[in-house]
Design an enzyme around this catalytic site. Structure first.
Site, PDB file in Angstrom:
ATOM      1  N   ASP A  30       0.851  -1.198   0.000  1.00 51.81           N
ATOM      2  CA  ASP A  30       0.000   0.000   0.000  1.00 51.81           C
ATOM      3  C   ASP A  30       0.886   1.247   0.000  1.00 51.81           C
ATOM      4  OD1 ASP A  30      -1.734   2.182   1.039  1.00 51.81           O
ATOM      5  OD2 ASP A  30      -3.173   0.565   1.335  1.00 51.81           O
ATOM      6  N   ASN A  86     -12.772  -2.904   3.246  1.00 56.93           N
ATOM      7  CA  ASN A  86     -13.780  -1.849   3.295  1.00 56.93           C
ATOM      8  C   ASN A  86     -14.763  -1.960   2.135  1.00 56.93           C
ATOM      9  OD1 ASN A  86     -12.508  -0.684   5.566  1.00 56.93           O
ATOM     10  ND2 ASN A  86     -11.045   0.373   4.250  1.00 56.93           N
ATOM     11  N   GLN A  93     -14.046   3.100   1.992  1.00 59.86           N
ATOM     12  CA  GLN A  93     -13.498   2.552   0.743  1.00 59.86           C
ATOM     13  C   GLN A  93     -13.221   3.698  -0.223  1.00 59.86           C
ATOM     14  OE1 GLN A  93     -15.964  -0.297  -1.393  1.00 59.86           O
ATOM     15  NE2 GLN A  93     -14.270  -0.928  -2.699  1.00 59.86           N
ATOM     16  N   HIS A  99     -10.488  -5.148  -2.677  1.00 60.03           N
ATOM     17  CA  HIS A  99      -9.127  -5.437  -2.203  1.00 60.03           C
ATOM     18  C   HIS A  99      -9.179  -5.756  -0.720  1.00 60.03           C
ATOM     19  CE1 HIS A  99      -9.882  -1.127  -1.964  1.00 60.03           C
ATOM     20  NE2 HIS A  99      -9.141  -1.130  -0.882  1.00 60.03           N
ATOM     21  N   HIS A 101      -6.998  -5.730   2.699  1.00 58.93           N
ATOM     22  CA  HIS A 101      -5.801  -5.180   3.352  1.00 58.93           C
ATOM     23  C   HIS A 101      -5.198  -6.230   4.286  1.00 58.93           C
ATOM     24  CE1 HIS A 101      -6.659  -0.769   2.608  1.00 58.93           C
ATOM     25  NE2 HIS A 101      -7.880  -1.243   2.441  1.00 58.93           N
TER      26      HIS A 101
END
Ligand code: AMP
Ligand code: ZN
Length: 136
Positions: A30, A86, A93, A99, A101
């Site tokens: 990230d 999210n 989000q 996706h 995390h």
């Protein structure tokens, strides 16, 4: 989805710090990490969120996270992990491409994704389970 940033990253059209790649997923670091080693499991197919993604593919994303965790734990010398996913703007989000995390946690630093605990209202203890069960 030509203009989706995660479609472009997942397919390799935009470079990323990639930890893992196969025919279905790319796992990247990230750019705005909650903690050192914060990674994102991104499916190569575009689905906006958990509502849209097929259940099997979402399950595969979790399986992949499970496979990565021991390697990440050793590589990062972290002490725990949070898996966060999210769904919707209200949930924070910001990228509308599913996706997952993977957030490493370090002893003494506190979890990267934290909330302030509220209190479960007495009426919700029955009202919420009843309302949800009716719809399943
Ligand atoms: P979410 O808030 O769950 O939609 O998470 C989106 C995440 O993607 C955030 O943690 C961002 O820091 C991260 N992010 C956004 N753009 C990029 C990018 N180009 N490369 C890597 N991470 C990104
Ligand atoms: Zn996409």
């Amino acid at each position: 989805m030509d203009n989706c940033i995660f479609c472009l990253i997942a397919k390799g059209d935009i470079p990323s710090a990639t930890l893992y790649e196969d025919e279905k997923f790319r796992v990247i670091l990230d750019l705005g990490p909650a903690a050192r080693g914060h990674a994102l499991v991104i499916p190569k197919e575009h689905y906006a969120d958990l509502f849209e993604i097929p259940a099997d593919l979402a399950a595969e994303a979790v399986k992949l996270a499970k496979r990565l965790l021991p390697a990440m734990k050793e590589a990062l010398s972290c002490d725990g992990f949070q898996l966060v996913q999210n769904n919707g703007e209200a949930a924070g989000q910001t990228v509308s491409h599913y996706h997952l995390h993977i957030i490493p946690c370090y002893a003494g630093k506190g979890p990267g994704a934290a909330w302030t605990p509220g209190e479960l209202a007495e009426e919700d203890k029955t009202a919420i389970p009843e309302a949800v069960k009716k719809l399943l």
